[in-house]
Design a protein around this motif. Structure first.
Motif, short mmCIF file in Angstrom:
data_model
loop_
_atom_site.label_atom_id
_atom_site.label_comp_id
_atom_site.label_asym_id
_atom_site.label_seq_id
_atom_site.Cartn_x
_atom_site.Cartn_y
_atom_site.Cartn_z
N ALA A 23 89.00 22.59 18.22
CA ALA A 23 89.61 23.90 18.47
C ALA A 23 90.45 23.45 19.64
O ALA A 23 91.65 24.26 19.87
N GLN A 24 89.90 22.88 20.66
CA GLN A 24 90.78 22.52 21.98
C GLN A 24 90.18 21.25 22.40
O GLN A 24 89.04 20.85 22.32
N LEU A 25 91.33 20.51 22.99
CA LEU A 25 91.17 19.18 23.50
C LEU A 25 91.66 19.11 24.94
O LEU A 25 92.46 19.94 25.42
N THR A 26 90.70 18.56 25.89
CA THR A 26 90.87 18.34 27.27
C THR A 26 91.29 16.85 27.46
O THR A 26 90.21 16.18 27.25
N TRP A 27 92.35 16.47 27.82
CA TRP A 27 92.80 15.02 27.88
C TRP A 27 92.90 14.46 29.31
O TRP A 27 93.57 15.17 29.81
N GLN A 28 91.99 13.67 29.44
CA GLN A 28 91.77 13.22 30.87
C GLN A 28 92.00 11.54 30.84
O GLN A 28 91.11 10.76 31.01
N GLY A 29 93.08 11.32 30.30
CA GLY A 29 93.43 9.62 30.14
C GLY A 29 93.34 9.03 31.22
O GLY A 29 92.78 7.89 31.34
N ALA A 30 93.65 9.44 32.35
CA ALA A 30 93.63 8.68 33.68
C ALA A 30 92.06 8.23 34.00
O ALA A 30 91.87 7.37 34.76
N GLN A 31 91.18 8.99 33.63
CA GLN A 31 89.86 8.73 33.89
C GLN A 31 89.25 8.05 32.56
O GLN A 31 87.92 8.00 32.41
N CYS A 32 90.00 7.83 31.61
CA CYS A 32 89.80 7.03 30.16
C CYS A 32 88.75 8.01 29.57
O CYS A 32 87.65 7.60 29.03
N ARG A 33 88.87 9.20 29.44
CA ARG A 33 87.89 10.25 28.87
C ARG A 33 88.65 11.42 28.14
O ARG A 33 89.59 11.81 28.64
N ALA A 34 87.82 12.26 27.40
CA ALA A 34 88.40 13.62 26.84
C ALA A 34 87.25 14.38 26.58
O ALA A 34 85.92 13.78 26.49
N PHE A 35 87.48 15.76 26.60
CA PHE A 35 86.58 16.71 26.07
C PHE A 35 87.01 17.49 24.99
O PHE A 35 88.04 17.88 24.89
N LEU A 36 85.91 17.51 23.89
CA LEU A 36 86.39 17.92 22.72
C LEU A 36 85.64 19.25 22.52
O LEU A 36 84.42 19.34 22.54
N ARG A 37 86.21 20.52 22.35
CA ARG A 37 85.52 21.74 22.15
C ARG A 37 85.63 22.20 20.58
O ARG A 37 86.80 22.40 20.11
N PRO A 53 77.14 14.41 23.05
CA PRO A 53 77.56 16.06 23.41
C PRO A 53 77.65 15.98 24.92
O PRO A 53 77.24 15.41 25.90
N ALA A 54 78.77 16.97 25.02
CA ALA A 54 79.07 16.94 26.50
C ALA A 54 77.97 17.39 27.55
O ALA A 54 77.81 16.99 28.67
N LYS A 55 77.03 18.05 27.13
CA LYS A 55 75.90 18.56 27.99
C LYS A 55 75.15 17.38 28.47
O LYS A 55 74.83 17.21 29.55
N ALA A 56 74.93 16.29 27.42
CA ALA A 56 74.22 14.75 28.04
C ALA A 56 75.00 14.41 28.96
O ALA A 56 74.43 13.85 29.83
N GLN A 57 76.31 14.26 28.68
CA GLN A 57 77.33 13.51 29.62
C GLN A 57 77.30 14.13 30.92
O GLN A 57 77.16 13.44 32.02
N ARG A 58 77.15 15.75 30.92
CA ARG A 58 77.14 16.47 32.32
C ARG A 58 75.68 15.88 33.04
O ARG A 58 75.69 15.80 34.26
N ASN A 59 74.52 15.87 32.24
CA ASN A 59 73.42 15.61 32.83
C ASN A 59 73.44 14.29 33.41
O ASN A 59 72.97 14.12 34.38
N LYS A 60 74.00 13.18 32.95
CA LYS A 60 74.14 11.89 33.29
C LYS A 60 75.17 11.97 34.70
O LYS A 60 74.62 11.30 35.56
N MET A 61 76.07 12.89 34.59
CA MET A 61 77.07 12.85 35.92
C MET A 61 76.22 13.31 36.95
O MET A 61 76.29 12.97 37.96
N ALA A 62 75.42 14.25 36.61
CA ALA A 62 74.57 15.16 37.71
C ALA A 62 73.74 13.99 38.36
O ALA A 62 73.38 13.95 39.48
N SER A 63 72.84 13.23 37.26
CA SER A 63 71.95 12.52 37.89
C SER A 63 72.12 11.22 38.70
O SER A 63 71.44 10.47 39.20
N GLY A 64 73.59 10.85 38.15
CA GLY A 64 73.99 9.50 38.88
C GLY A 64 73.81 8.47 37.89
O GLY A 64 72.89 8.51 36.84
N PRO A 65 74.07 7.16 38.05
CA PRO A 65 73.78 5.94 37.40
C PRO A 65 72.37 5.42 37.50
O PRO A 65 71.70 5.73 38.18
#
Length: 396
Positions: free
Chosen positions: A342-356, A384-396
């Protein structure tokens, strides 16, 4: 506005404020020749031939074989001196309507009077030969007009961006290099202090300033435009400057990002049906900023961009997108997988995108459909974006 006694710029002046001050001052003090008034023009300042006469003394001019000079009246003598020195003179087509450059070819054995005629606006029309994109031409020196310029090399034109665009197009063609000097000729009153924060990455800077009384070597270290910034160009501009279409095709073939202003991020991937008035309640998505799926303004990395939006169960994260991938190409891949969001957030410079998606079930179907999707030989990471968010929050 002359260094000693002219009008002064007020703190916080904008580019347009500076232009108006220069134009008003030159008009009221009668510092310009025809055409008048000078407003919305590169001013044909009194003493322009004397300022341009300083050009042959520069080593950069002496070494140059091909010189590009803008077609404005104050640079007429620069065009004449280039022809007199038997150098190749290139002049941009007015407003870039019919191409990029014309080469001025005087008659064989032309005397000074004829060369002077060739240097006029009429002469440019009568003695010009178009230069194509595949001509492999290289500019050794670039002469531009200015409304205002600072001793540091910051430049302000008349506000239409043609000099900046010409330079960016020359970069795209490979017609200029780091060693190509940029020179402007102005009246002394046009040399003013310009705040660097007014400059954008598309703004052309200058290496030398020629005035009726002096030569200023700016020593400017600010990078010049590195090419055409397609994300700042609209479809309307593309229609006004047809040669941009050819350059865009060339860069697209070279797998560069050529998405235009209207094709950038934070736009709906598909049209959504209008919601009923009863749905427009506090906290409802209908009340959020439409330019960003999370309510942030365009280009803004708000906290909600990586929190409120990403924890929703109806959102997916797509990573490992090859840097050469264009937004349009990515959307086409989603359509082929029957996973258009329904909506796309394109972040090509960061090699990623979010799909809603509209709900959790639709997101889960899309997640299954996108498993194993590859672009340019790279396997995309979809989760799922939630899983990615948790990874970003916890670090590598």
């Amino acid at each position: 506005m002359e260094r000693a006694s002219g009008a002064r710029l007020s703190p916080g002046a904008s580019k347009e404020d500076i232009r108006q001050k220069i134009w008003d001052y030159m008009e009221t003090t009668n510092l310009a020749d025809f055409p008048r008034p000078v407003h919305h023009r590169i001013p044909n300042f009194k003493g322009a031939p004397r300022a341009c006469a300083r050009l042959p003394a520069l080593q950069e001019f002496q070494r140059a074989r091909t010189v590009k000079v803008n077609p404005d009246a104050p640079q007429r003598n620069a065009r004449f001196l280039t022809l007199e020195a038997r150098k190749t003179l290139l002049v941009p087509t007015p407003r870039l309507r019919t191409g990029l450059f014309n080469r001025i070819v005087p008659p064989a054995g032309a005397a000074k009077d004829t060369l002077r005629k060739c240097a006029t606006s009429q002469g440019v029309r009568d003695y010009s030969v178009p230069v194509g994109l595949d001509s492999n031409v290289h500019m050794d020196l670039v002469v531009v007009g200015s409304v205002a310029v600072s001793e540091k090399g910051w430049r302000i034109g008349k506000g239409e961006g043609f000099a900046d665009m010409e330079y960016a197009m020359m970069v795209s063609m490979g017609a200029v290099s780091e060693g190509t000097a940029v020179i402007t000729a102005v009246h002394d009153c046009q040399v003013v202090d310009i705040p660097e924060e007014l400059l954008g990455d598309h703004d052309l800077t200058v290496d030398y300033i020629l005035t009726p009384t002096r030569v200023i070597q700016t020593g400017c270290q600010r990078p010049k435009p590195q090419g055409i910034l397609w994300h700042k160009i609209s479809h309307q501009t593309m229609e006004k400057i047809p040669i941009l279409k050819s350059l865009r095709c060339r860069e697209e073939e070279a797998r560069k990002d050529v998405a235009l202003k209207e094709e950038q991020t934070h736009v709906p991937a598909v049209a959504k049906p209008a919601r009923r008035a009863r749905d427009a309640r506090p906290g409802h998505p209908m009340l959020q900023n439409k330019s960003d799926p999370c309510g942030a303004s365009p280009g803004e990395e708000s906290a909600s961009s990586h929190s409120d939006c990403l924890h929703e169960p109806s959102s997916l994260f797509v990573g490992n997108i090859p840097p050469e991938t264009r937004a349009g190409e990515f959307k086409a891949a989603l359509r082929e997988c029957h996973a258009t969001p329904a909506q796309l957030t394109w972040q090509g410079a960061q090699c990623r995108a979010f799909l809603r998606y509209r709900d959790k079930g639709e997101a889960e179907v899309a997640l299954t459909a996108l498993r194993g999707l590859s672009l340019h030989g790279c396997l995309l990471r979809v989760e799922p974006a939630k899983a990615q968010r948790n990874k970003m929050a916890s670090g590598p």
